[in-house]
Enzyme design. Structure first.
Site, PDB file in Angstrom:
ATOM      1  N   GLY A 236       0.859  -1.701   0.116  1.00  0.00           N
ATOM      2  CA  GLY A 236      -0.023  -0.009  -0.411  1.00  0.00           C
ATOM      3  C   GLY A 236       0.897   0.865  -0.002  1.00  0.00           C
ATOM      4  O   GLY A 236       2.086   1.104   1.010  1.00  0.00           O
TER       5      GLY A 236
ATOM      6  N   HIS B 273      -2.415   6.908   7.788  1.00  0.00           N
ATOM      7  CA  HIS B 273      -1.110   8.183   7.114  1.00  0.00           C
ATOM      8  C   HIS B 273      -2.113   9.178   6.973  1.00  0.00           C
ATOM      9  O   HIS B 273      -1.648   9.789   6.269  1.00  0.00           O
ATOM     10  CB  HIS B 273      -0.968   7.586   5.975  1.00  0.00           C
TER      11      HIS B 273
ATOM     12  N   CYS C 274       6.235  -0.583   7.088  1.00  0.00           N
ATOM     13  CA  CYS C 274       5.570   0.427   6.925  1.00  0.00           C
ATOM     14  C   CYS C 274       7.063   0.967   6.130  1.00  0.00           C
ATOM     15  O   CYS C 274       7.578   1.026   6.333  1.00  0.00           O
ATOM     16  CB  CYS C 274       5.479   1.361   8.095  1.00  0.00           C
ATOM     17  N   LEU C 275       6.395   1.450   5.190  1.00  0.00           N
ATOM     18  CA  LEU C 275       7.809   1.953   3.573  1.00  0.00           C
ATOM     19  C   LEU C 275       8.683   3.044   4.365  1.00  0.00           C
ATOM     20  O   LEU C 275       9.378   4.003   4.225  1.00  0.00           O
ATOM     21  CB  LEU C 275       7.159   2.408   2.286  1.00  0.00           C
TER      22      LEU C 275
ATOM     23  N   HIS D 213      -4.048   0.708   7.888  1.00  0.00           N
ATOM     24  CA  HIS D 213      -2.490   1.235   8.160  1.00  0.00           C
ATOM     25  C   HIS D 213      -2.646   2.938   6.756  1.00  0.00           C
ATOM     26  O   HIS D 213      -2.038   3.472   7.502  1.00  0.00           O
ATOM     27  CB  HIS D 213      -2.194   0.733   7.860  1.00  0.00           C
ATOM     28  N   GLU D 214      -2.763   2.605   5.727  1.00  0.00           N
ATOM     29  CA  GLU D 214      -3.251   3.861   4.746  1.00  0.00           C
ATOM     30  C   GLU D 214      -4.227   5.067   5.289  1.00  0.00           C
ATOM     31  O   GLU D 214      -3.862   5.966   4.943  1.00  0.00           O
ATOM     32  CB  GLU D 214      -3.917   2.914   3.725  1.00  0.00           C
TER      33      GLU D 214
ATOM     34  N   GLN E 209       2.837   9.800   1.824  1.00  0.00           N
ATOM     35  CA  GLN E 209       3.625   9.489   2.345  1.00  0.00           C
ATOM     36  C   GLN E 209       4.778   9.958   0.832  1.00  0.00           C
ATOM     37  O   GLN E 209       6.315   9.783   1.285  1.00  0.00           O
ATOM     38  CB  GLN E 209       4.391   7.381   2.135  1.00  0.00           C
TER      39      GLN E 209
HETATM   40  O1  GNR Z   1       4.045  -2.812   2.317  1.00  0.00           O
HETATM   41  C1  GNR Z   1       3.539  -3.020   3.182  1.00  0.00           C
HETATM   42  N1  GNR Z   1       2.994  -3.918   4.587  1.00  0.00           N
HETATM   43  C2  GNR Z   1       2.424  -4.007   4.697  1.00  0.00           C
HETATM   44  C3  GNR Z   1       2.517  -5.272   5.949  1.00  0.00           C
HETATM   45  C4  GNR Z   1       1.533  -5.000   6.543  1.00  0.00           C
HETATM   46  C5  GNR Z   1       0.433  -4.080   7.314  1.00  0.00           C
HETATM   47  C6  GNR Z   1       0.539  -3.077   6.925  1.00  0.00           C
HETATM   48  C7  GNR Z   1       1.548  -3.165   5.513  1.00  0.00           C
HETATM   49  S1  GNR Z   1       0.962  -1.442   4.389  1.00  0.00           S
HETATM   50  C8  GNR Z   1       3.266  -0.902   4.134  1.00  0.00           C
HETATM   51  C9  GNR Z   1       3.220  -0.244   2.649  1.00  0.00           C
HETATM   52  C10 GNR Z   1       3.681   0.953   3.493  1.00  0.00           C
HETATM   53  O2  GNR Z   1       4.233   1.426   3.899  1.00  0.00           O
HETATM   54  N2  GNR Z   1       1.921   1.932   3.606  1.00  0.00           N
HETATM   55  O3  GNR Z   1       1.266   3.221   4.657  1.00  0.00           O
HETATM   56 NI    NI Z   2       2.719   3.098   5.774  1.00  0.00          NI
END
Ligand code: GNR
Ligand code: NI
Length: 166
Positions: free
Chosen positions: A46, A139, A93-94, A135-136, A51
């Site tokens: 995601g 953000h 999270c990236l 999660h997104e 980001q």
């Molecule tokens: O790549 C991602 N993997 C992930 C794994 C488990 C729960 C959430 C994520 S999101 C993350 C990419 C990211 O930072 N999205 O904001």
């Molecule tokens: Ni993230």
């Protein structure tokens, strides 16, 4: 299309909430294309616009396994309208490269958003897709996974992200 730079914690731009998208213009379509390209290149499941320093309410998700056809989902002005259940998921999270943290989330969500065609849709999600949506969506509110940790793990992750290796 272009691969964009992903901001890393503690970049203050990650704390800005996204503004609602008012119209799906060519610029919005270009941004979504860049987000997808950036997510696939990372790779990640995601990516939220905040980001890459774009303070608008857009995220993309693709949880298709490697070797399977891609399944890009685009969420514009998303809203989580229902949540049920609890689960704990090891999230990455990236914006926190190298970190994996167990986070408590709802196990099921219903999300409402606009697609790239401007049409509203609803999606019911569980497991990884539900986690990714939450999660997104965080953000887009300037909220990061470190905010969901207890005080000890929060401090350890903050130090890890702000301490030079030398
Ligand atoms: O790549 C991602 N993997 C992930 C794994 C488990 C729960 C959430 C994520 S999101 C993350 C990419 C990211 O930072 N999205 O904001
Ligand atoms: Ni993230």
């Amino acid at each position: 299309m272009a691969i964009r730079t992903i901001l890393h914690y503690p970049d203050p731009r990650l704390r800005e909430a996204g503004k609602p998208v008012e119209a799906i213009t060519d610029d919005v379509k270009k941004l979504v294309a860049d987000m997808a390209e950036t997510m696939y290149a990372a790779p990640g499941v995601g990516l939220a616009a905040t980001q890459i320093g774009e303070a608008v309410r857009i995220f993309v998700i693709d949880i298709a396994d490697e070797g399977e056809p891609s399944d890009l989902k685009v969420f514009i002005n998303p809203e989580i309208v229902e949540k049920k259940g609890k689960l704990e998921w090891k999230e990455g999270c990236l914006s926190f490269p190298g970190a994996t943290e167990s986070i408590d989330r709802a196990s099921w969500v219903k999300v409402r958003a606009l697609g790239l065609d401007g049409q509203p849709f609803e999606l019911e999600a569980e497991d990884l897709l539900a986690v990714a949506v939450q999660h997104e969506n965080d953000h887009l509110d300037g909220k990061l996974m470190i905010d969901r940790l207890g005080p000890l793990r929060k401090r350890v992750l903050h130090r890890k992200m702000t301490t030079n290796a030398s």
